[in-house]
Design an enzyme around this catalytic site. Sequence first.
Site, short mmCIF file in Angstrom:
data_model
loop_
_atom_site.label_atom_id
_atom_site.label_comp_id
_atom_site.label_asym_id
_atom_site.label_seq_id
_atom_site.Cartn_x
_atom_site.Cartn_y
_atom_site.Cartn_z
N SER A 1 6.51 -10.09 -1.89
CA SER A 1 7.03 -8.73 -2.09
C SER A 1 8.53 -8.77 -2.33
CB SER A 1 6.74 -7.95 -0.80
OG SER A 1 7.51 -6.78 -0.76
N TYR B 1 6.70 -6.85 9.02
CA TYR B 1 5.91 -7.03 7.79
C TYR B 1 6.71 -7.86 6.79
CZ TYR B 1 4.18 -6.12 3.10
OH TYR B 1 3.76 -6.30 1.80
N LYS C 1 6.36 -12.02 5.24
CA LYS C 1 6.36 -12.53 3.85
C LYS C 1 7.37 -13.66 3.69
CE LYS C 1 3.25 -9.69 2.22
NZ LYS C 1 1.91 -10.19 1.89
P1 NAD Z 1 -4.80 -3.57 0.83
O1 NAD Z 1 -4.69 -3.26 2.26
O2 NAD Z 1 -5.41 -2.56 -0.07
O3 NAD Z 1 -5.57 -4.95 0.63
C1 NAD Z 1 -5.51 -6.00 1.58
C2 NAD Z 1 -6.93 -6.48 1.80
O4 NAD Z 1 -6.91 -7.57 2.73
C3 NAD Z 1 -7.84 -5.40 2.39
O5 NAD Z 1 -9.05 -5.36 1.67
C4 NAD Z 1 -8.07 -5.87 3.83
O6 NAD Z 1 -9.33 -5.47 4.31
C5 NAD Z 1 -7.95 -7.38 3.68
N1 NAD Z 1 -7.52 -8.09 4.89
C6 NAD Z 1 -6.45 -7.84 5.68
N2 NAD Z 1 -6.40 -8.72 6.70
C7 NAD Z 1 -7.43 -9.58 6.52
C8 NAD Z 1 -7.90 -10.72 7.23
N3 NAD Z 1 -7.29 -11.13 8.36
N4 NAD Z 1 -8.98 -11.38 6.76
C9 NAD Z 1 -9.63 -10.95 5.64
N5 NAD Z 1 -9.23 -9.86 4.95
C10 NAD Z 1 -8.15 -9.19 5.38
O7 NAD Z 1 -3.33 -3.93 0.31
P2 NAD Z 1 -2.80 -4.16 -1.17
O8 NAD Z 1 -1.87 -3.06 -1.48
O9 NAD Z 1 -3.91 -4.47 -2.09
O10 NAD Z 1 -1.91 -5.46 -0.93
C11 NAD Z 1 -2.39 -6.76 -1.22
C12 NAD Z 1 -1.31 -7.77 -0.91
O11 NAD Z 1 -0.14 -7.48 -1.65
C13 NAD Z 1 -0.86 -7.80 0.55
O12 NAD Z 1 -0.60 -9.14 0.91
C14 NAD Z 1 0.42 -6.99 0.55
O13 NAD Z 1 1.27 -7.36 1.58
C15 NAD Z 1 0.99 -7.40 -0.80
N6 NAD Z 1 1.93 -6.41 -1.34
C16 NAD Z 1 1.51 -5.13 -1.51
C17 NAD Z 1 2.41 -4.19 -2.00
C18 NAD Z 1 1.98 -2.76 -2.18
O14 NAD Z 1 2.84 -1.89 -2.36
N7 NAD Z 1 0.71 -2.42 -2.18
C19 NAD Z 1 3.72 -4.57 -2.33
C20 NAD Z 1 4.10 -5.90 -2.15
C21 NAD Z 1 3.18 -6.83 -1.65
C1 UD1 Z 2 7.80 0.23 1.00
C2 UD1 Z 2 8.14 -0.76 2.09
C3 UD1 Z 2 8.24 -2.14 1.50
C4 UD1 Z 2 6.98 -2.50 0.72
C5 UD1 Z 2 6.76 -1.41 -0.35
C6 UD1 Z 2 5.55 -1.62 -1.18
C7 UD1 Z 2 9.45 0.56 3.72
C8 UD1 Z 2 10.78 0.74 4.36
N1 UD1 Z 2 9.38 -0.38 2.74
O1 UD1 Z 2 8.83 0.21 0.07
O2 UD1 Z 2 8.46 -3.10 2.51
O3 UD1 Z 2 7.09 -3.77 0.11
O4 UD1 Z 2 6.63 -0.14 0.32
O5 UD1 Z 2 4.38 -1.44 -0.40
O6 UD1 Z 2 8.47 1.18 4.10
N2 UD1 Z 2 9.20 8.41 -0.16
C9 UD1 Z 2 9.37 9.75 0.08
N3 UD1 Z 2 8.35 10.43 0.68
C10 UD1 Z 2 7.18 9.83 1.06
C11 UD1 Z 2 7.02 8.44 0.80
C12 UD1 Z 2 8.07 7.76 0.20
O7 UD1 Z 2 10.40 10.34 -0.23
O8 UD1 Z 2 6.29 10.50 1.62
C13 UD1 Z 2 10.30 7.68 -0.82
C14 UD1 Z 2 10.85 6.55 0.03
O9 UD1 Z 2 11.88 7.02 0.85
C15 UD1 Z 2 11.34 5.60 -1.06
C16 UD1 Z 2 10.40 5.84 -2.25
O10 UD1 Z 2 9.79 7.09 -2.00
O11 UD1 Z 2 12.63 5.98 -1.44
C17 UD1 Z 2 9.33 4.78 -2.37
O12 UD1 Z 2 8.71 4.64 -1.11
P1 UD1 Z 2 7.47 3.66 -0.85
O13 UD1 Z 2 6.39 3.98 -1.81
O14 UD1 Z 2 7.14 3.72 0.60
O15 UD1 Z 2 8.03 2.23 -1.24
P2 UD1 Z 2 9.33 1.44 -0.70
O16 UD1 Z 2 10.12 2.24 0.24
O17 UD1 Z 2 10.03 0.89 -1.88
#
Ligand code: NAD
Ligand code: UD1
Length: 340
Positions: free
Chosen positions: A124, A149, A153
């Site tokens: 991330s 969290y 990473k």
């Molecule tokens: P998500 O929660 O939708 O998907 C994660 C999946 O992993 C889920 O299906 C959950 O059931 C499974 N899981 C969690 N713990 C587990 C375990 N111990 N064993 C087996 N399965 C398990 O999340 P996502 O948004 O699809 O994110 C996927 C990956 O990307 C994560 O590693 C997350 O940290 C990373 N990531 C997500 C974002 C974002 O904004 N969505 C941003 C940066 C990084």
């Molecule tokens: C968040 C996480 C980050 C993670 C990323 C993607 C925090 C502090 N950071 O980032 O670690 O990698 O999600 O999953 O949580 N916002 C509003 N109202 C809302 C929700 C969000 O104003 O109800 C604003 C937030 O203040 C931010 C922007 O929207 O400025 C984006 O928010 P969000 O989608 O949570 O992503 P990040 O903050 O970038």
Amino acid sequence: MKILVTGGAGFIGSHTVLALLESNYEVVVLDNLCNSTYVAIERVEALTGKNISFIHGDINCSNTLQQLFAEYDIGAVLHFAALKAVGESVQYPYKYYENNVSGTLCLLQAMHYADVNMFIFSSSATVYGETSVVPYTESLALGSPSSPYGASKVMIERMLADSAIAHPNFQAISLRYFNPIGAHPSGVIGEDPKGIPNNLMPYITQVAVGRRKKLSIFGNDYPTKDGTCRRDYIHVVDLAEGHVKALDWLQKQTEFSGVEAFNLGTGTPVSVLEMVDTFIVETGQNVPYEFSPRRSGDLPEFWADSSKAQKELGWQTQLTLTDMVIDTWRWQKNNPNGYE
Ligand code: NAD
Ligand code: UD1
């Protein structure tokens, strides 16, 4: 050779499984469904007309992993499985370190014993910490994210670097995602957060669909053009394609061993107000909002320099902010209560 996708039932995992199947990779999914549902897997099967081998299990269970690697001829692992709620991680740090860090350790050990050496990790932008200058480039040192969290990473990226030093066959990629949003254009799979959404886009769509009254915009006094935070939002379909390109790249490397990091973002920051306005204009939906105090831990703005992924992987984003908004809305409108 099959590809193991941990967390393949989740938001990004399910879109990536679909992209892999469309690129003719065979996929095995391991997911404990703690934040997802098997319905997502069934829908990907229906969309592609292909079967997915699914194991309902935990990355922290060595027995499950040992059996899985014995049963299937796995060539590479795409590791999505993790817990990802930043606020919850501050409240329950052990839960996050156990699931994300210890779970990844368990997976890496099982891979090592099974002689599986290709690994792609869901990292991330949070690994750049709070003091890096924008745009973020991969050459920046790993930072100190404020949440457990984010720290999980960073720890995992460190574990990968150490694995590569100890095991010369190990080939890993950390994909550092910026802000993934959007949904598959079919409107059949998408993001389905449990409870109150933490992230901006699912909150907007739940307001638009009538599940929530209004959006709180966290802070309008940041040093940005309109005072709201700016982020690099990326369409989940582009992100999924980035994984296919990364896997293709790994398989072509004959000399490479070690870990490479790639940013996956668009390179263009969008403010919260710009996102809300685009959503209203493109979907015709009303999104009532109010300004509320800043959310602790939020940075004013950050975005990606993704030129390394473009140069090395031949990847760049294809989809626009309008695509992100329209596709998310199609998913939410067709599935007002998510997969339920
Ligand atoms: P998500 O929660 O939708 O998907 C994660 C999946 O992993 C889920 O299906 C959950 O059931 C499974 N899981 C969690 N713990 C587990 C375990 N111990 N064993 C087996 N399965 C398990 O999340 P996502 O948004 O699809 O994110 C996927 C990956 O990307 C994560 O590693 C997350 O940290 C990373 N990531 C997500 C974002 C974002 O904004 N969505 C941003 C940066 C990084
Ligand atoms: C968040 C996480 C980050 C993670 C990323 C993607 C925090 C502090 N950071 O980032 O670690 O990698 O999600 O999953 O949580 N916002 C509003 N109202 C809302 C929700 C969000 O104003 O109800 C604003 C937030 O203040 C931010 C922007 O929207 O400025 C984006 O928010 P969000 O989608 O949570 O992503 P990040 O903050 O970038």
